[in-house]
Design an enzyme around this catalytic site. Structure first.
Site, PDB file in Angstrom:
ATOM      1  N   ARG A  20      39.586  82.020  76.297  1.00 60.91           N
ATOM      2  CA  ARG A  20      40.019  80.480  76.086  1.00 60.91           C
ATOM      3  C   ARG A  20      39.235  79.406  76.958  1.00 60.91           C
ATOM      4  NH1 ARG A  20      46.164  79.667  75.666  1.00 60.91           N
ATOM      5  NH2 ARG A  20      45.860  80.961  73.628  1.00 60.91           N
ATOM      6  N   ARG A  21      39.301  79.977  78.387  1.00 62.03           N
ATOM      7  CA  ARG A  21      38.529  79.140  79.275  1.00 62.03           C
ATOM      8  C   ARG A  21      36.997  78.700  78.908  1.00 62.03           C
ATOM      9  NH1 ARG A  21      40.848  81.247  85.272  1.00 62.03           N
ATOM     10  NH2 ARG A  21      42.978  81.386  84.773  1.00 62.03           N
ATOM     11  N   SER A  57      46.602  71.701  85.288  1.00 62.54           N
ATOM     12  CA  SER A  57      47.683  71.574  86.323  1.00 62.54           C
ATOM     13  C   SER A  57      46.972  72.054  87.743  1.00 62.54           C
ATOM     14  CB  SER A  57      48.558  72.662  86.075  1.00 62.54           C
ATOM     15  OG  SER A  57      47.967  74.179  85.769  1.00 62.54           O
ATOM     16  N   HIS A  58      45.904  72.340  87.808  1.00 61.04           N
ATOM     17  CA  HIS A  58      45.175  72.620  89.082  1.00 61.04           C
ATOM     18  C   HIS A  58      44.003  71.718  89.411  1.00 61.04           C
ATOM     19  CE1 HIS A  58      47.740  76.349  88.778  1.00 61.04           C
ATOM     20  NE2 HIS A  58      47.300  76.430  90.118  1.00 61.04           N
ATOM     21  N   THR A 101      55.302  82.641  93.050  1.00 59.72           N
ATOM     22  CA  THR A 101      54.781  83.137  91.560  1.00 59.72           C
ATOM     23  C   THR A 101      53.595  83.883  91.800  1.00 59.72           C
ATOM     24  OG1 THR A 101      53.449  81.038  91.692  1.00 59.72           O
ATOM     25  CG2 THR A 101      55.547  80.808  90.378  1.00 59.72           C
ATOM     26  N   GLU A 132      53.048  74.323  85.918  1.00 65.26           N
ATOM     27  CA  GLU A 132      53.356  73.622  84.347  1.00 65.26           C
ATOM     28  C   GLU A 132      54.903  73.142  84.471  1.00 65.26           C
ATOM     29  OE1 GLU A 132      53.287  73.015  80.779  1.00 65.26           O
ATOM     30  OE2 GLU A 132      51.461  73.620  81.851  1.00 65.26           O
ATOM     31  N   ARG A 185      41.326  88.374  71.456  1.00 61.67           N
ATOM     32  CA  ARG A 185      39.952  87.890  72.512  1.00 61.67           C
ATOM     33  C   ARG A 185      40.294  88.458  73.808  1.00 61.67           C
ATOM     34  NH1 ARG A 185      43.746  83.559  72.042  1.00 61.67           N
ATOM     35  NH2 ARG A 185      44.737  82.999  74.004  1.00 61.67           N
ATOM     36  N   LEU A 186      39.230  88.375  74.468  1.00 58.94           N
ATOM     37  CA  LEU A 186      39.063  88.827  75.990  1.00 58.94           C
ATOM     38  C   LEU A 186      39.697  87.878  76.911  1.00 58.94           C
ATOM     39  CD1 LEU A 186      35.376  90.091  76.183  1.00 58.94           C
ATOM     40  CD2 LEU A 186      37.504  91.638  76.220  1.00 58.94           C
ATOM     41  N   PRO A 187      40.484  88.450  78.048  1.00 59.83           N
ATOM     42  CA  PRO A 187      40.999  87.660  79.013  1.00 59.83           C
ATOM     43  C   PRO A 187      39.972  86.591  79.448  1.00 59.83           C
ATOM     44  CG  PRO A 187      41.759  89.793  79.239  1.00 59.83           C
ATOM     45  CD  PRO A 187      40.714  89.869  78.330  1.00 59.83           C
ATOM     46  N   LYS A 196      59.542  94.542  86.136  1.00 55.38           N
ATOM     47  CA  LYS A 196      57.884  94.798  86.306  1.00 55.38           C
ATOM     48  C   LYS A 196      57.419  93.480  86.759  1.00 55.38           C
ATOM     49  CE  LYS A 196      58.075  98.123  82.780  1.00 55.38           C
ATOM     50  NZ  LYS A 196      57.776  98.666  81.331  1.00 55.38           N
ATOM     51  N   ASP A 199      43.557  86.309  84.877  1.00 51.33           N
ATOM     52  CA  ASP A 199      44.272  85.700  86.020  1.00 51.33           C
ATOM     53  C   ASP A 199      45.684  85.340  85.656  1.00 51.33           C
ATOM     54  OD1 ASP A 199      44.927  83.689  87.915  1.00 51.33           O
ATOM     55  OD2 ASP A 199      43.228  82.380  87.493  1.00 51.33           O
TER      56      ASP A 199
END
Length: 333
Positions: free
Chosen positions: A307-308, A46-47, A159, A188, A302-304, A230, A178
């Site tokens: 996935r990247r 998307s970016h 956003t 998206e 998993r850590l942030p 929040k 992020d």
């Protein structure tokens, strides 16, 4: 035209050629092309190349000034200000980065504010850039208003993502958080609208404040904040840093990041860098290793940013598939 498989070098060159052709100087275009490469590398489509026709349109209609020359000032030891001059955020950020980096190392902590700016691409990449230099990075960017407060129907803030990245001690990032203040990134929904696909429940409201799964109705309405009030509070925090503190336009004042209507958005970014050695010395790395291990030792957790990282490995092996329709839009942008 058929779908094409490109290397990351080809992705970057394609983006650069399109931006320069649309009127951007090389100083403006090069960092945007690099950002496009990184987005495609990490699977954040998307970016990536999807945004190049939008950038080209905005260069041609004057929402982004392709010949802009950012100006950098350093009014106090820990404060750096960059006027993007209505050019791309990427060029402005690059312009101030050497002064910002030096100030963080000298002071232990420093901040850089960018005003009269534009979409900065994947915010997490800027935080990761700090982490790769051994620093902790906390970053904010605001966006044109698209999210109403809880209980309201009129959009007040965008956003508004924030990003945090932590060094791993080996020239990389141990983790990258992020996330936007909305339930989903607006890009998206734009992508779903372009494909004629429905959006997920809970993502957005229509113009009357009713929940909708229609992408076009969502774009005419408002995004829903993640976690209700929040999430709106998180977005408001980002607005304070990235707009009010940086001197950029509030989301309510900014023109959209999509479409030719309106002048330059004039939004802002705010970056804070911390040298962990100035605060806890080696203790920071030890604590972060312990914290990360407590997460990764759990099956399925998993850590942030993990996935990247996985997407990067796949992209380096397989390249990037660009569908024929998108390639045609880029070529004719």
């Amino acid at each position: 035209m058929t779908d094409m498989r490109l290397t990351l070098d080809q992705v970057e060159e394609l983006a650069l050629e399109a931006l320069v052709s649309a009127g951007a100087s090389r100083k403006q275009a090069v960092p945007v092309a690099r950002s496009t490469r990184l987005a495609e590398r990490d699977g954040i489509r998307s970016h990536g190349l999807m945004y190049i026709p939008v950038y080209a349109e905005h260069l041609r209609c004057g929402k982004v000034l392709g010949a802009a020359i950012p100006t950098v000032s350093h009014p106090r030891p820990g404060a750096i200000r960059v006027d993007a001059a209505y050019g791309f955020a990427h060029a402005a950020i690059d312009g101030g980065w050497p002064v910002f980096d030096a100030a963080v190392r000298e002071q232990g902590v420093a901040a850089m504010a960018v005003s009269r700016s534009y979409n900065c691409g994947v915010l997490g990449h800027h935080a990761e850039r700090l982490a790769e230099a051994g620093l902790v990075g906390l970053c904010f960017t605001n966006a044109p208003a698209s999210m109403a407060p809880t209980g309201g129907t009129k959009a007040v803030i965008g956003t508004n993502p924030f990003a945090l990245a932590v060094p791993d001690g080996s020239g990389g990032a141990r983790l990258v958080i992020d996330q936007s203040a909305s339930a989903i990134a607006k890009s998206e929904i734009i992508l779903r609208a372009r494909k004629g696909e429905a959006i997920e429940p809970g993502w957005a409201l229509d113009a009357d404040g009713n929940p909708t799964e229609d992408a076009e109705a969502a774009l005419a309405g408002s995004m829903r904040p993640v976690g209700g009030q929040k999430g709106f509070g998180l977005g408001l925090t980002v607005e304070i840093f990235a707009a009010a503190l940086s001197g950029g336009n509030l989301g309510m004042e900014a023109s959209p990041f999509s479409g030719p209507k309106g002048g330059p958005p004039g939004t802002g970014q705010f970056f804070i860098g911390f040298d962990p050695g100035a605060f806890s010395g080696d203790g920071f790395g030890t604590a972060m290793a312990q914290l990360a291990e407590a997460i990764t030792d759990q099956e399925g957790a998993r850590l942030p940013g993990a996935r990247r990282a996985a997407n990067r490995a796949q992209t380096l092996r397989e390249g990037v598939v660009v569908d024929a329709a998108l390639m045609d839009r880029i070529k004719t942008a």
